[in-house]
Design an enzyme around this catalytic site. Structure first.
Site, PDB file in Angstrom:
ATOM      1  CG  ASN A  10      -1.684   1.218   1.469  1.00  0.00           C
ATOM      2  OD1 ASN A  10      -1.778   2.066   0.570  1.00  0.00           O
ATOM      3  ND2 ASN A  10      -2.264   1.360   2.653  1.00  0.00           N
ATOM      4  CE  LYS A  12      -0.235   3.299   4.714  1.00  0.00           C
ATOM      5  NZ  LYS A  12      -0.130   3.399   6.162  1.00  0.00           N
ATOM      6  CG  HIS A 102      -5.850   1.916   5.129  1.00  0.00           C
ATOM      7  ND1 HIS A 102      -5.442   2.868   6.028  1.00  0.00           N
ATOM      8  CD2 HIS A 102      -4.813   1.043   4.995  1.00  0.00           C
ATOM      9  CE1 HIS A 102      -4.196   2.589   6.412  1.00  0.00           C
ATOM     10  NE2 HIS A 102      -3.800   1.494   5.798  1.00  0.00           N
ATOM     11  CD  GLU A 104      -3.031   5.544   6.705  1.00  0.00           C
ATOM     12  OE1 GLU A 104      -2.971   5.589   5.467  1.00  0.00           O
ATOM     13  OE2 GLU A 104      -2.122   5.037   7.408  1.00  0.00           O
ATOM     14  CD  GLU A 174      -3.389  -2.561   7.179  1.00  0.00           C
ATOM     15  OE1 GLU A 174      -2.260  -2.738   6.758  1.00  0.00           O
ATOM     16  OE2 GLU A 174      -4.078  -1.570   6.886  1.00  0.00           O
ATOM     17  N   GLY A 180       2.477   2.328  10.639  1.00  0.00           N
ATOM     18  CA  GLY A 180       3.407   3.440  10.489  1.00  0.00           C
ATOM     19  C   GLY A 180       4.147   3.806  11.758  1.00  0.00           C
ATOM     20  CB  SER A 220       5.298  -1.643  11.706  1.00  0.00           C
ATOM     21  OG  SER A 220       4.842  -0.337  11.977  1.00  0.00           O
TER      22      SER A 220
HETATM   23  P1  PGA Z   1       2.868   0.418   7.509  1.00  0.00           P
HETATM   24  O1  PGA Z   1       1.399   0.584   6.890  1.00  0.00           O
HETATM   25  O2  PGA Z   1       3.432  -0.881   6.961  1.00  0.00           O
HETATM   26  O3  PGA Z   1       3.634   1.622   7.050  1.00  0.00           O
HETATM   27  O4  PGA Z   1       2.718   0.351   8.991  1.00  0.00           O
HETATM   28  C1  PGA Z   1       0.549  -0.516   6.738  1.00  0.00           C
HETATM   29  C2  PGA Z   1      -0.776  -0.078   6.144  1.00  0.00           C
HETATM   30  O5  PGA Z   1      -1.302   0.964   6.555  1.00  0.00           O
HETATM   31  O6  PGA Z   1      -1.291  -0.745   5.242  1.00  0.00           O
END
Ligand code: PGA
Length: 263
Positions: A10, A12, A102, A104, A174, A180, A220
């Protein structure tokens, strides 16, 4: 039933279309050099909408086996929805997958479970596999309610989804506190919730269907943590954010089997 692992990146809000094609090219070459077998581990990237046409052109022209998709989809078919991108438009660009719900999107765009269910439906209506994202925040984890909270999101996202569609859905667990932050869930934490998600699928549908659905872990994930996560029985892959922007690191994650030896 053998589930083919899926490693999805992903991206983003990162990379313009030139950077995206360059990154896909590099990833494809790295995996080719490593003789990666895409039948054993599917690899997909989810770039920005603006990169999809370029990625499609590259994948088609070079017959790459890397799959791709979008990070969001409109719940609507067409009409006065400024800024939205419809499933039919994504299908025309050859998208295999789309991330739905997601954290976010839920947090910054107030996406409710109802919206997530509508987007899940919109993806299937257009022959695109939704990667439905679920997972708890830190306060819920601290209260020990991660399983019930996440299963309620699964119920919401799959509400009204018939079995002939649910069998193809991908669910990404997640935990928000791991996204992140560099704080990856332990394999046992990931297994607890991924296993519970499969259990809920068996309740909502049946055991055979649940056995075939891929449940990913996200938050992460790095090449140093993927092998242990993938050793868990109900973790069928990863949704990778930050680490997927680096093709070498992402290729290493996709090749987790190579470093599972010695676990
Ligand atoms: P990250 O994001 O690996 O940077 O923690 C994962 C995600 O939001 O899909």
């Amino acid at each position: 039933m053998a589930r083919t692992p899926l490693i999805a990146g992903n991206w983003k809000l990162n990379l313009d279309h030139l950077e995206a094609t360059h990154t896909v090219q590099k990833l494809a070459w790295l995996l080719r050099d490593a003789k990666h077998d895409f039948a054993d581990v599917e690899v997909a990237i989810l770039p920005s909408f603006t990169s999809l046409r370029s990625v499609q052109t590259l994948v088609d022209a070079d017959r790459l086996e890397v799959k791709y998709g979008a990070q969001d989809i409109s719940a609507h078919v067409s009409g006065a929805y400024t800024g939205e991108v419809a499933g039919s438009q994504l299908a025309k660009l050859g998208c295999d997958f789309v991330a739905v719900g997601h954290s976010e999107r839920r947090q910054y765009h107030a996406e409710t479970d109802e919206v997530v269910a509508s987007k899940t439906k919109a993806a299937f209506d257009n022959g695109i596999i939704p990667i439905v994202c679920v997972g708890e925040g830190l306060d819920i984890r601290k209260a020990g309610d991660q399983v019930s909270y996440t299963l309620a999101q699964v119920d919401g996202a799959l509400a009204g989804l018939p079995a002939d569609r649910a069998k193809d859905v991908v669910i990404a667990y997640e935990p928000v506190w791991a996204i992140g932050t560099g704080e990856v869930a332990t394999p046992a934490d990931a297994q607890e919730v991924c296993g519970a998600i499969r259990g809920r699928l068996a309740e909502l549908y049946d055991a055979e269907l649940a056995d075939g659905v891929r449940v990913l872990y996200g938050g992460s994930v790095k090449s140093s943590s993927i092998a242990q996560l993938m050793a868990e029985p109900d973790v069928d892959g990863a949704l990778v954010g930050g680490a997927s922007l680096d093709p070498e690191e992402f290729a290493k994650i996709a090749r987790f089997r190579a470093h599972q030896v010695g676990l």
